[in-house]
Motif scaffolding. Structure first.
Motif, PDB file in Angstrom:
ATOM      1  N   THR A  92       0.804  -1.217   0.000  1.00 52.92           N
ATOM      2  CA  THR A  92       0.000   0.000   0.000  1.00 52.92           C
ATOM      3  C   THR A  92       0.842   1.273   0.000  1.00 52.92           C
ATOM      4  OG1 THR A  92      -1.565  -1.241   1.339  1.00 52.92           O
ATOM      5  CG2 THR A  92      -1.953   1.125   1.165  1.00 52.92           C
ATOM      6  N   TYR A  93       1.940   1.269   0.768  1.00 54.10           N
ATOM      7  CA  TYR A  93       2.675   2.515   0.961  1.00 54.10           C
ATOM      8  C   TYR A  93       4.089   2.505   0.365  1.00 54.10           C
ATOM      9  CZ  TYR A  93      -1.061   3.224   4.352  1.00 54.10           C
ATOM     10  OH  TYR A  93      -2.284   3.341   4.943  1.00 54.10           O
ATOM     11  N   TYR A  94       4.899   1.544   0.785  1.00 55.36           N
ATOM     12  CA  TYR A  94       6.329   1.673   0.496  1.00 55.36           C
ATOM     13  C   TYR A  94       6.727   1.130  -0.876  1.00 55.36           C
ATOM     14  CZ  TYR A  94       6.923   3.072   5.377  1.00 55.36           C
ATOM     15  OH  TYR A  94       6.863   3.717   6.570  1.00 55.36           O
ATOM     16  N   LYS A  95       6.127   0.008  -1.236  1.00 54.42           N
ATOM     17  CA  LYS A  95       6.395  -0.626  -2.538  1.00 54.42           C
ATOM     18  C   LYS A  95       7.881  -0.926  -2.778  1.00 54.42           C
ATOM     19  CE  LYS A  95       2.328   1.776  -4.393  1.00 54.42           C
ATOM     20  NZ  LYS A  95       1.293   0.861  -4.005  1.00 54.42           N
ATOM     21  N   PHE A  96       8.538  -1.453  -1.732  1.00 55.77           N
ATOM     22  CA  PHE A  96       9.945  -1.873  -1.878  1.00 55.77           C
ATOM     23  C   PHE A  96       9.993  -3.196  -2.616  1.00 55.77           C
ATOM     24  CE2 PHE A  96      10.307   0.244   2.456  1.00 55.77           C
ATOM     25  CZ  PHE A  96      10.866   1.418   1.953  1.00 55.77           C
ATOM     26  N   PRO A  97      11.046  -3.433  -3.399  1.00 55.60           N
ATOM     27  CA  PRO A  97      11.242  -4.785  -3.951  1.00 55.60           C
ATOM     28  C   PRO A  97      11.598  -5.733  -2.806  1.00 55.60           C
ATOM     29  CG  PRO A  97      13.081  -3.351  -4.513  1.00 55.60           C
ATOM     30  CD  PRO A  97      12.082  -2.502  -3.786  1.00 55.60           C
ATOM     31  N   LYS A  98      11.106  -6.981  -2.860  1.00 60.60           N
ATOM     32  CA  LYS A  98      11.393  -7.916  -1.754  1.00 60.60           C
ATOM     33  C   LYS A  98      12.639  -8.734  -2.046  1.00 60.60           C
ATOM     34  CE  LYS A  98       6.568  -8.334  -0.631  1.00 60.60           C
ATOM     35  NZ  LYS A  98       5.428  -9.208  -0.579  1.00 60.60           N
TER      36      LYS A  98
END
Ligand code: HEC
Length: 117
Positions: A111-117
């Motif tokens: 929802t907020y950060y959208k970092f690659p995992k």
């Protein structure tokens, strides 16, 4: 004269306070299930709530989601986010289950950060 009035009042207040002491035991004596939930914390198993529901129920007492979206937000990657959510959970004292924490982390990342995992 005044002493005569005082005694019934004292008796009454003693009776009332004894009554007050009994109250916490009442739910236990009604249902054994209630006694069990006293031993274990309220969350005795991972919930079936969504990450958003878990977040909204547990995580907005100290800050709202504007902390995540502010321009200078502190989280820089997924590992950091993951560690912060666990730290905040510890502060909260809720001791959420790992499964629930993972749901919150994924919800926040999607929802907020959208970092690659
Ligand atoms: C006991 C208070 C408290 C509770 C409850 C709490 N937090 Fe926090 N949280 C903080 C504080 C304090 C910060 C640091 C704020 C700052 O840097 O200005 C923070 C920061 C964060 C950040 C980092 C924001 C950024 O800068 O990118 C995340 C992510 C976060 N919290 C997630 C959660 C989640 C998820 C929960 C629920 C499990 C939660 N918090 C519950 C106190 C709390």
């Amino acid at each position: 004269m005044r002493k005569i009035l005082f005694l019934p009042l004292l008796a009454l207040s003693l009776a009332l306070s004894a009554c007050g002491e009994k109250k916490p035991d009442a739910p236990n004596s009604v249902k054994p299930v209630a006694a069990l939930s006293e031993v274990a914390p309220v969350t005795s198993a991972p919930s079936n709530l969504s990450g958003k529901e878990l977040h909204d129920a547990n995580c907005i007492s100290c800050h709202d989601s504007s902390k995540y979206t502010r321009a200078d937000h502190k989280m820089q990657d997924f590992a950091m986010l993951s560690a912060q959510v666990k730290r905040c959970d510890a502060n909260l004292g809720a001791k959420l289950f790992d499964e629930d924490i993972d749901k919150i982390i994924n919800y926040m990342n999607d929802t907020y950060y959208k970092f690659p995992k």
